[in-house]
Write an enzyme that holds these catalytic residues in place. Structure first.
Site, PDB file in Angstrom:
ATOM      1  N   GLU B  64       0.651  -1.176  -0.152  1.00  0.00           N
ATOM      2  CA  GLU B  64       0.056  -0.169   0.046  1.00  0.00           C
ATOM      3  C   GLU B  64       0.807   1.122   0.100  1.00  0.00           C
ATOM      4  O   GLU B  64       0.600   2.279  -0.687  1.00  0.00           O
ATOM      5  CB  GLU B  64      -1.055   0.117   1.159  1.00  0.00           C
ATOM      6  CG  GLU B  64      -2.113  -1.058   0.917  1.00  0.00           C
ATOM      7  CD  GLU B  64      -1.705  -2.330   1.682  1.00  0.00           C
ATOM      8  OE1 GLU B  64      -0.602  -2.684   1.899  1.00  0.00           O
ATOM      9  OE2 GLU B  64      -2.491  -3.252   1.341  1.00  0.00           O
ATOM     10  N   HIS B 133     -11.140  -3.927   9.350  1.00  0.00           N
ATOM     11  CA  HIS B 133     -11.775  -3.636   7.797  1.00  0.00           C
ATOM     12  C   HIS B 133     -12.918  -3.004   7.980  1.00  0.00           C
ATOM     13  O   HIS B 133     -13.895  -3.197   6.934  1.00  0.00           O
ATOM     14  CB  HIS B 133     -11.976  -5.117   7.296  1.00  0.00           C
ATOM     15  CG  HIS B 133     -10.788  -5.995   6.850  1.00  0.00           C
ATOM     16  ND1 HIS B 133      -9.799  -6.369   7.982  1.00  0.00           N
ATOM     17  CD2 HIS B 133     -10.070  -6.075   5.575  1.00  0.00           C
ATOM     18  CE1 HIS B 133      -8.793  -7.252   7.534  1.00  0.00           C
ATOM     19  NE2 HIS B 133      -8.867  -6.980   6.076  1.00  0.00           N
TER      20      HIS B 133
END
Lengths: 342, 332
Positions: B64, B133
């Site tokens: 990321e 998440h």
């Protein structure tokens, strides 16, 4: 760049790479710029001591051969990302010292109009996408610039300069991996000056050579003596050829040394006076290059003196330019945050 | 002639916007984890790789920080990347590139460059994905000058705001609530934009202003329908952009209704509700207030896994109804 003629090339057949590859004029220009980097940083340091520059700065004195050697085979369209120790990269890529001084003095005539200072010095027109205050911050950005080059088919090569400290950042590993997977035209240049601030590479880094890490990303890992201009330029030349041919990235580890401390707060407690003295007296990159130029007949004492005085004049003019340039108005504090405001 | 309007899901609207952007401008490309043949974790990119190829729909490694940095570097040098984070939570891995690089580069370089990168963040709870998440981190990025942060709440806005983001010269962060992806709504064909920095009054009312973001807009509208039967007339303002915030629309609404409630899914403290409340307290609308401002936000906990706890951790329609009723009736 125009190289040496055939007859001249034959007479230089046994000399190191740059003396075969480049003209005397080009090499004298390199010496000029190495002095320009050195005197620029000395001038910046003195201006800081005199209170003309605030904040801090990270000097690359002792690392000039690396900046010049890496940039030697680059064209004006090629791009670099630089580091907090990036004054040399900026000059090597073609920046004017007067606008760099102006930036350090916080003036509107500076490369960043006084908003960036030493740590964000840039010269986008000449392909320097900017120094970076975050260790390793520029490495993925260089990969992105290389991706642009590939997608837009511009043929540009991108160099990412970083220090030994950055090789332990995640960004380094993520960026090298992506560059290799996508075979991008980027060259990773680790200027290993032995210390990440105070922590030596021996204490911080599991591999003996940072170039060894190239194996993990299936790219060539090249070690050069970063204080010998010709060695650095030769490695850069080969990496640029490889990148332009679409063969992907190279990691170059340029082993060097910074004469000054990490920044202005450094008390030099982590290295000995003898060590510093040894590098300054016996392995100074400018002295080494100057001696070679003299030995191989590219320059004489008169030529060297002309370079030194030319540099001194350019530095003096640059500082004067910075002093008399205007400061930004406080009413403009909010400028350049978003594009519409510019 | 009006463009043909169809019912599309929020995810389809985003996909259509990305396709239009790529058709219009060859500099636009997509990057992200598993956005190619997989189609993206939420099938937002879907089959775009089949239409545009792997050169323009790029699967990144699970990197990321590096991926975001590559997008920033590409944007800095002339491309128009749209970077998908698989979950907005993973922004935590890339904050360096978002906050230190993308947001500040133009400023640090004195306006010499711009970074026209678009980053998409599937956000929010309600999918049973638990604490790592399910977060709503938009206020983190909303705190950073140099970024623009948007939260489209309908398929129409999702398409129009994405196209506005791609056309924008600065970095735009789009937070897309995962539960909205399947929401359907009218979406015109072809190119149109919805401006960044402009709130939208979704429902006009006299008694109370609810400023809501993202999925809370629909919940506020559902609550307003129930409250209408009780004679409480709610105005629902969809903030749409949290930076730069459309203060005037909120101020005007509060001056009209004299009551303000902020509803958002992110953790209540130090968030969008605090900002909107403070902004009203500093404005001329303060003098019009008939009651204290109310914030309804997420609980001061990570998002729990258990479905009942998960629902309890963020505002739900009955919570909004109760709070609105109490506010209008002065029960405090």
């Amino acid at each position: 760049m125009a190289g040496a003629s055939k007859a001249v090339a034959d007479s230089r057949a046994n000399l190191p790479f740059v003396y075969r590859q480049y003209s005397a004029e080009q090499l004298k220009q390199v010496l000029y710029k190495m002095y320009l980097i050195r005197r620029f940083e000395e001038g910046a340091e003195e201006s800081y001591m005199r209170g003309l520059i605030h904040g801090t700065m990270h000097l690359s004195i002792g690392q000039e051969a690396c900046a010049m050697g890496i940039c030697m085979p680059l064209g004006e369209d090629d791009q670099i990302t630089s580091t907090h120790r990036g004054h040399g990269h900026c000059i090597a890529k073609g920046a004017e010292v007067k606008r760099m001084f102006a930036e350090f003095f916080g003036k509107t005539t500076g490369y960043c109009k006084g908003r960036g200072g030493s740590m964000h010095i840039a010269d986008v027109a000449k392909g320097n996408l900017g120094a970076n205050g975050i260790v390793g911050g520029g490495i993925p950005i260089a990969v992105g610039a290389a991706l642009s080059s590939k997608m837009m088919k511009t043929g540009k090569v991108v160099v990412s300069f970083f220090g030994d400290g950055a090789n332990n950042e995640g960004a380094f590993h993520e960026a090298l991996n992506m560059a290799a997977v996508w075979k991008l035209p980027v060259i990773f240049v680790c200027e290993n000056n032995g210390y990440g601030m105070s922590t030596s590479t021996a204490r911080s880094t599991a591999v003996k050579n940072i170039a060894d890490r190239a194996a993990a990303y299936s790219m060539p890992g090249v070690i050069v003596n970063g204080n010998i201009f010709s060695e650095v330029a030769e490695a850069s030349y080969k990496a640029v050829e490889r990148a332009r041919a679409g063969e992907g990235p190279t990691l170059i580890e340029s082993k060097t040394y910074r004469h000054r401390g990490h920044s202005k707060s450094d008390r030099n407690r982590y290295r000995t006076k003898e060590e510093i003295e040894d590098w300054m007296s016996n392995r100074d990159p400018i002295t080494l290059f100057e001696n070679e130029l003299r030995e191989f007949g590219f320059i004489d004492d008169e030529g060297i003196e002309a370079i030194r005085s030319g540099v001194a004049q350019e530095i003096a003019d640059g500082i004067e330019f910075a002093k008399v340039s205007p400061s930004p108005d406080v009413s403009e504090t909010g400028n350049y945050v978003y594009t519409e405001q510019a | 002639m009006d463009a043909m309007v169809r019912e599309l899901s929020y995810a389809q609207a985003i996909q259509e916007a990305m396709a239009i952007a790529m058709d219009m401008d060859e500099r636009v490309f997509l990057m992200g984890e598993d956005i190619g043949v997989y189609g993206g974790a939420f099938q937002v990119t879907g089959d775009l790789v089949e239409r545009y190829g792997t050169e323009r729909v790029i699967d990144t490694p699970i990197s990321e920080l590096g991926g975001a940095g590559v997008a920033v570097g590409a944007a800095l040098t002339g491309m128009r990347p749209i970077f998908e984070f698989q979950f907005s939570d993973f922004a935590t891995l890339a904050m360096e590139q978002i906050v230190n690089q993308a947001a500040k580069m133009r400023f640090m370089l004195g306006g010499e460059v711009s970074v026209p990168v678009v980053m998409r963040f599937p956000a929010g709870s309600g999918t049973g994905a638990a604490a790592q998440h399910s977060q709503s981190l938009e206020a983190w990025l909303g705190h950073v000058p140099g970024l623009k942060v948007i939260q489209p709440a309908t398929p129409y806005d999702a398409k129009g705001m994405l196209l506005a983001a791609v056309a924008d010269p600065d970095p735009v962060m789009i937070f897309e609530h995962k539960l909205l992806y399947k929401m359907k709504g009218p979406v015109p064909e072809g190119y149109y934009t919805v401006p960044i920095g402009k709130a939208d009054i979704r429902r006009e009312g006299r008694d109370l202003t609810i400023v809501a973001t993202s999925i809370m807009v629909q919940k506020a509208l559902d609550a307003a329908a129930t409250l209408e039967a009780e004679g409480i007339d709610v105005e629902v303002v969809d903030l749409r952009t949290i930076r730069p915030m459309d203060k005037q629309t909120v101020i005007d609404s509060v001056k009209k209704t004299s009551r303000l409630m902020c509803v958002y899914e992110a953790v209540k403290t130090l968030g969008i509700g605090a900002e909107v409340s403070a902004m009203i307290a500093e404005s001329e609308a303060f003098d019009y207030l008939d009651a204290p401002i109310v914030r309804l936000g997420g609980a001061e906990t990570p998002i729990p896994y258990n479905p009942e706890l998960e629902k309890a951790a963020v505002p739900q329609v009955p919570d909004i109804i109760t709070a609105a009723r109490d506010l209008v009736k002065g029960v405090r």
